[in-house]
Design a protein around this motif. Structure first.
Motif, PDB file in Angstrom:
ATOM      1  N   ILE A   1       0.504  -1.311   0.090  1.00 49.38           N
ATOM      2  CA  ILE A   1      -0.447  -0.319   0.195  1.00 49.38           C
ATOM      3  C   ILE A   1       0.933   1.233   0.208  1.00 49.38           C
ATOM      4  O   ILE A   1       0.197   1.859  -0.694  1.00 49.38           O
ATOM      5  CB  ILE A   1      -0.936   0.344   1.054  1.00 49.38           C
ATOM      6  CG1 ILE A   1      -2.174   1.108   1.206  1.00 49.38           C
ATOM      7  CG2 ILE A   1       0.047  -0.027   2.257  1.00 49.38           C
ATOM      8  CD1 ILE A   1      -3.218   1.181   2.025  1.00 49.38           C
ATOM      9  N   SER A   2       1.651   0.716   0.937  1.00 46.01           N
ATOM     10  CA  SER A   2       2.740   2.200   0.272  1.00 46.01           C
ATOM     11  C   SER A   2       3.053   3.002  -0.780  1.00 46.01           C
ATOM     12  O   SER A   2       3.486   4.048  -1.342  1.00 46.01           O
ATOM     13  CB  SER A   2       4.132   1.988   1.666  1.00 46.01           C
ATOM     14  OG  SER A   2       5.151   3.293   1.353  1.00 46.01           O
ATOM     15  N   LYS A   3       3.351   2.074  -1.943  1.00 45.24           N
ATOM     16  CA  LYS A   3       3.569   2.112  -3.120  1.00 45.24           C
ATOM     17  C   LYS A   3       2.563   2.497  -3.923  1.00 45.24           C
ATOM     18  O   LYS A   3       2.524   3.377  -4.717  1.00 45.24           O
ATOM     19  CB  LYS A   3       4.766   0.769  -3.843  1.00 45.24           C
ATOM     20  CG  LYS A   3       6.327   0.496  -3.453  1.00 45.24           C
ATOM     21  CD  LYS A   3       6.865  -0.876  -3.809  1.00 45.24           C
ATOM     22  CE  LYS A   3       8.533  -0.369  -3.582  1.00 45.24           C
ATOM     23  NZ  LYS A   3       8.130  -1.283  -2.293  1.00 45.24           N
ATOM     24  N   LEU A   4       1.379   1.704  -3.586  1.00 41.16           N
ATOM     25  CA  LEU A   4       0.234   1.891  -4.544  1.00 41.16           C
ATOM     26  C   LEU A   4      -0.385   3.710  -3.520  1.00 41.16           C
ATOM     27  O   LEU A   4      -0.679   4.059  -4.340  1.00 41.16           O
ATOM     28  CB  LEU A   4      -0.658   1.129  -3.282  1.00 41.16           C
ATOM     29  CG  LEU A   4      -0.603  -0.005  -3.889  1.00 41.16           C
ATOM     30  CD1 LEU A   4      -2.314  -1.015  -3.770  1.00 41.16           C
ATOM     31  CD2 LEU A   4      -0.902  -0.215  -5.786  1.00 41.16           C
ATOM     32  N   GLU A   5       0.508   4.269  -2.866  1.00 45.09           N
ATOM     33  CA  GLU A   5      -0.449   5.515  -2.170  1.00 45.09           C
ATOM     34  C   GLU A   5       0.729   6.359  -2.800  1.00 45.09           C
ATOM     35  O   GLU A   5       0.135   7.813  -3.137  1.00 45.09           O
ATOM     36  CB  GLU A   5       0.029   5.941  -0.619  1.00 45.09           C
ATOM     37  CG  GLU A   5      -0.855   4.890   0.226  1.00 45.09           C
ATOM     38  CD  GLU A   5      -1.340   6.002   1.176  1.00 45.09           C
ATOM     39  OE1 GLU A   5      -0.479   6.015   2.443  1.00 45.09           O
ATOM     40  OE2 GLU A   5      -2.398   6.950   1.655  1.00 45.09           O
ATOM     41  N   GLU A   6       1.316   6.292  -3.259  1.00 44.57           N
ATOM     42  CA  GLU A   6       2.941   7.470  -4.127  1.00 44.57           C
ATOM     43  C   GLU A   6       2.638   7.623  -5.142  1.00 44.57           C
ATOM     44  O   GLU A   6       2.246   8.162  -5.811  1.00 44.57           O
ATOM     45  CB  GLU A   6       4.404   7.030  -3.506  1.00 44.57           C
ATOM     46  CG  GLU A   6       4.954   6.795  -2.148  1.00 44.57           C
ATOM     47  CD  GLU A   6       6.038   6.432  -2.356  1.00 44.57           C
ATOM     48  OE1 GLU A   6       7.263   7.688  -2.528  1.00 44.57           O
ATOM     49  OE2 GLU A   6       6.959   5.634  -2.168  1.00 44.57           O
ATOM     50  N   VAL A   7       2.001   5.862  -5.914  1.00 47.34           N
ATOM     51  CA  VAL A   7       1.152   6.127  -7.508  1.00 47.34           C
ATOM     52  C   VAL A   7      -0.012   6.926  -6.990  1.00 47.34           C
ATOM     53  O   VAL A   7      -0.005   8.058  -8.076  1.00 47.34           O
ATOM     54  CB  VAL A   7       0.752   5.004  -7.505  1.00 47.34           C
ATOM     55  CG1 VAL A   7       0.799   4.756  -8.672  1.00 47.34           C
ATOM     56  CG2 VAL A   7       2.756   4.161  -7.710  1.00 47.34           C
ATOM     57  N   GLY A   8      -0.721   6.620  -6.061  1.00 38.00           N
ATOM     58  CA  GLY A   8      -2.159   7.586  -6.037  1.00 38.00           C
ATOM     59  C   GLY A   8      -2.419   8.782  -5.910  1.00 38.00           C
ATOM     60  O   GLY A   8      -3.047   9.684  -6.557  1.00 38.00           O
ATOM     61  N   ALA A   9      -0.661   9.308  -5.035  1.00 42.20           N
ATOM     62  CA  ALA A   9      -1.040  10.693  -5.359  1.00 42.20           C
ATOM     63  C   ALA A   9      -0.775  11.479  -6.181  1.00 42.20           C
ATOM     64  O   ALA A   9      -1.156  12.352  -6.813  1.00 42.20           O
ATOM     65  CB  ALA A   9       0.163  11.483  -3.761  1.00 42.20           C
ATOM     66  N   ALA A  10      -0.039  10.592  -7.261  1.00 40.35           N
ATOM     67  CA  ALA A  10       0.546  11.101  -8.590  1.00 40.35           C
ATOM     68  C   ALA A  10      -0.726  11.508  -9.361  1.00 40.35           C
ATOM     69  O   ALA A  10      -1.204  12.303 -10.428  1.00 40.35           O
ATOM     70  CB  ALA A  10       1.700  10.597  -9.166  1.00 40.35           C
ATOM     71  N   LEU A  11      -1.512  10.453  -9.555  1.00 45.01           N
ATOM     72  CA  LEU A  11      -2.726  10.201 -10.338  1.00 45.01           C
ATOM     73  C   LEU A  11      -3.467  11.241  -9.451  1.00 45.01           C
ATOM     74  O   LEU A  11      -4.646  11.891 -10.577  1.00 45.01           O
ATOM     75  CB  LEU A  11      -3.251   8.896 -10.018  1.00 45.01           C
ATOM     76  CG  LEU A  11      -2.688   7.675 -10.140  1.00 45.01           C
ATOM     77  CD1 LEU A  11      -3.677   6.235 -10.299  1.00 45.01           C
ATOM     78  CD2 LEU A  11      -2.758   7.891 -12.005  1.00 45.01           C
ATOM     79  N   GLN A  12      -3.961  11.691  -8.391  1.00 51.25           N
ATOM     80  CA  GLN A  12      -4.474  12.903  -7.831  1.00 51.25           C
ATOM     81  C   GLN A  12      -4.188  14.347  -8.418  1.00 51.25           C
ATOM     82  O   GLN A  12      -4.835  14.930  -8.603  1.00 51.25           O
ATOM     83  CB  GLN A  12      -4.252  12.252  -6.296  1.00 51.25           C
ATOM     84  CG  GLN A  12      -5.413  13.540  -5.891  1.00 51.25           C
ATOM     85  CD  GLN A  12      -6.918  13.319  -6.087  1.00 51.25           C
ATOM     86  OE1 GLN A  12      -7.228  12.185  -6.000  1.00 51.25           O
ATOM     87  NE2 GLN A  12      -7.247  14.678  -6.607  1.00 51.25           N
ATOM     88  N   ARG A  13      -2.760  14.368  -8.744  1.00 54.86           N
ATOM     89  CA  ARG A  13      -2.400  15.343  -9.581  1.00 54.86           C
ATOM     90  C   ARG A  13      -2.728  15.841 -10.512  1.00 54.86           C
ATOM     91  O   ARG A  13      -3.327  16.543 -10.844  1.00 54.86           O
ATOM     92  CB  ARG A  13      -0.935  15.597  -8.895  1.00 54.86           C
ATOM     93  CG  ARG A  13      -0.077  15.624  -7.690  1.00 54.86           C
ATOM     94  CD  ARG A  13       1.331  15.965  -7.515  1.00 54.86           C
ATOM     95  NE  ARG A  13       2.668  15.061  -7.819  1.00 54.86           N
ATOM     96  CZ  ARG A  13       2.270  14.011  -7.345  1.00 54.86           C
ATOM     97  NH1 ARG A  13       2.490  14.059  -6.002  1.00 54.86           N
ATOM     98  NH2 ARG A  13       3.093  12.995  -7.475  1.00 54.86           N
TER      99      ARG A  13
END
Length: 627
Positions: A131-143
């Protein structure tokens, strides 16, 4: 008999037709073999020349959708693959890994690139990564989403990891035969004590820390109360992050995800067992579309590709390569980046593992580059050899003493030996869902004297001292050797506590309270003083540049220098070339998925094989298998 000059020698006997025929066949085969051999040689030379010639870059369309189709597991650094195998083997033998940082860089570049009209998530090939890596990718998707460009997610079936990224999309579509497989987080593992008793294997354990449960699978048949306590705590924290994030993104009421899981059987019955319809009625998806209908939807949104029967999309690797080609000349000042991923061991280790000698070689590259003004170490490790961890930590501290700012970015996990390494840095950054801590030490030594005796093999001999031959795996561990190892473990644990206390500005007594092998999430670790700040790898890189007072800089990842033959074979393999237009993923993920399901069964046995430090003392976290 003799002949004079006037007497001709006897005429040579003419060979028969059959001999002449087979002679002709033999000469023809030899000639053909030489010709084919020369042609094959010329083809190989031509192949090599063409492979090494600079290729014309693809010209991307004026407008297209950026396609993200990660495969396998999200990683910080791809594992090493022998270049000969890479060249000769098929794609099924290649590592199923997708590096996270290029994925994020392509998303961020697409956010501001006028050619990118939207983003398509094709997630069938994603197996996980924490989930840590998913969160980092998810933050980029949110941007990306905040730039008012649409994100569309497609899937034939969404696993828990796939759905987490899909939840960032504006629209989520599912195949009529598909489902959204949400189950929650769990930490189950196999226990081998009864099996070892039946095999008469004596497993000698030396540990400090009541929560240090790495060795429990070999000494128990069930989870200890202490292990159950702290594993439940961090699992529930991470699941709380997952559910709250998904519910917020999908605008669902609090508790909707847990309700979907807890009542799945009843709700499935109400829709006749149709999993796709249940996901639609639960508002987890926006539509049910077949493969053809999904392709038609994308073609209507983004146009038709000129390179095949696909929608007008460009894979993230191709897009990022194009962006990098057009980037201005890099700045002179650099922030170095070293990825430390895998088990920590002594000596030299390939990518996917952390070797003390290999890591020191990378630090030397940093020292040799006068343009590197700061360093970030990305740690994604559950630990390993205590000795190797200390070697690395002390070298990091030595680099800091020379005036180089060194920051640590924790990935999915940086626990036990991983935290030991991090203690040498100026600052420690973690994501809220990083698993860290596990400050504890253990020793482990299996002996097989009883197993061998059962099959009639006995050991006997002489030694010059009571310790001579006392730690052979085929002999009983003597009480003296037992006491020596335990005292060594106690000393190394105290050393671990002392260095953490000094690095974090805490008392040894406080570190001991926080230690005992207990695992914390990054968010909790920050509250306890074990972590300085929360943020992604990109946040840590920016902070490192700030420490070095750099306004204009580039990030240089420090990797192991490839030998000439490795570089040559890697170029031939074309491993860095991505497809121009990835198709919507089909069900091919099932094969590697089934393989991944077997991994937990074999994981304890694999970890046991890694207990190869001659000192038999480890700072390793068993439970740090990030969900």
């Amino acid at each position: 008999m003799t002949y004079d000059d006037q007497t001709p020698p006897p005429a040579r006997k003419r060979r028969g037709f059959i001999r002449r025929f087979f002679g002709f066949i033999g000469r023809s085969i030899s000639w053909l073999r030489v010709v084919l051999g020369n042609l094959l040689f010329l083809l190989i030379v031509l192949f090599i020349v063409l492979a090494l010639l600079p290729k014309e870059p693809l010209v991307l369309p004026d407008e297209f959708a950026l396609t993200l189709a990660p495969t396998g597991y999200l990683v910080d650094e791809e594992s090493y693959v022998d270049p000969v195998n890479m060249l000769l083997s098929g794609s099924d033998d290649a590592p199923m890994e997708t590096p996270v940082r290029p994925l994020i860089q392509s998303i961020d570049a697409g956010r501001t690139d006028p050619r990118v009209s939207g983003l398509v998530l094709e997630l069938d090939g994603l197996l996980g990564g924490g989930i840590s890596k998913l969160e980092e990718v998810g933050a980029a998707l949110q941007r990306f989403k905040d730039s008012d460009k649409p994100i569309i997610a497609l899937g034939s079936l969404y696993t828990q990891e796939q759905y987490y990224l899909a939840s960032y999309a504006d629209e989520i579509y599912l195949d009529p035969m598909g489902s959204v497989l949400l189950t929650g987080y769990a930490n189950y593992r196999n226990y081998f004590k009864s099996a070892m008793d039946k095999l008469s294997v004596n497993f000698h354990v030396f540990r400090v820390g009541k929560y240090k449960d790495f060795i429990e699978p070999y000494t128990r048949d069930d989870m200890s109360p202490e292990s159950r306590e702290h594993n439940s705590e961090w699992l529930n924290q991470l699941w709380g992050v997952y559910t709250s994030r998904v519910e917020a993104l999908r605008q669902l009421p609090s508790g909707a995800v847990n309700d979907y899981i807890s009542n799945m059987d009843v709700q499935l019955a109400s829709v006749g067992g149709d999993s796709a319809q249940l996901a639609l009625e639960s508002q987890l998806i926006d539509g049910i579309l077949s493969h053809r209908e999904r392709q038609q939807l994308l073609t209507e949104r983004f146009g038709h590709s000129d390179y095949g029967d696909h929608y007008n999309g460009v894979g993230h690797r191709t897009f990022l390569a194009d962006v990098r080609r057009q980037s201005p000349k890099p700045a002179a000042d650099r922030v170095g980046l070293i990825v430390a991923s895998g088990t920590i061991s002594t000596g030299e280790q390939p990518e996917g593992s952390i070797g003390s000698d290999s890591f020191l070689q990378r630090l030397q590259q940093v020292q040799d580059d006068p343009n590197i003004k700061a360093l970030v170490i990305r740690i994604d490790s559950g630990g390993g050899s205590a000795y190797a961890s200390e070697v690395i930590r002390s070298e990091i501290a030595a680099l800091r003493a020379e005036g180089m700012p060194v920051l640590v970015s924790m990935g999915s996990m940086a626990a036990s030996g991983g935290y030991w390494m991090a203690a040498g840095a100026d600052e420690i950054w973690a994501t809220p869902t990083t698993l860290t801590g596990s400050i504890g030490v253990f020793g482990a030594l299996p002996t097989f004297e009883d197993s061998l005796e059962k099959i009639g093999i006995h050991v006997d001999g002489v030694g010059t001292t009571p310790l001579a031959g006392s730690m052979r795996l085929d002999r009983t561990l003597t009480p003296q050797a037992n006491r020596i190892i335990q005292q060594t473990v106690n000393h190394i644990y105290q050393q671990f506590i002392d260095l953490v206390a000094e690095a974090r500005g805490l008392t040894p007594e406080r570190v001991d309270q926080l230690g005992q092998g207990r695992v914390w999430t990054g968010a909790t670790a920050q509250e306890l003083g074990l972590v300085d700040r929360l943020g992604s790898l990109e946040d840590t890189l920016a902070a490192a540049a700030e420490h070095a007072e750099l306004d204009d800089y580039e990030v240089r990842q420090i990797t192991r220098p490839l030998a000439p033959y490795e570089q040559f074979l890697k170029q031939l393999s074309g491993s860095a070339v991505s497809a121009w237009m990835p198709r919507v993923s089909g069900p091919e993920w099932l094969t590697p998925k089934l393989k991944s399901q077997l991994a937990p069964l074999l994981e304890p046995l694999r970890m046991l094989s890694e207990l190869d430090d001659p000192r038999a003392v480890y700072a390793r976290c068993m439970e740090c298998l990030a969900p």
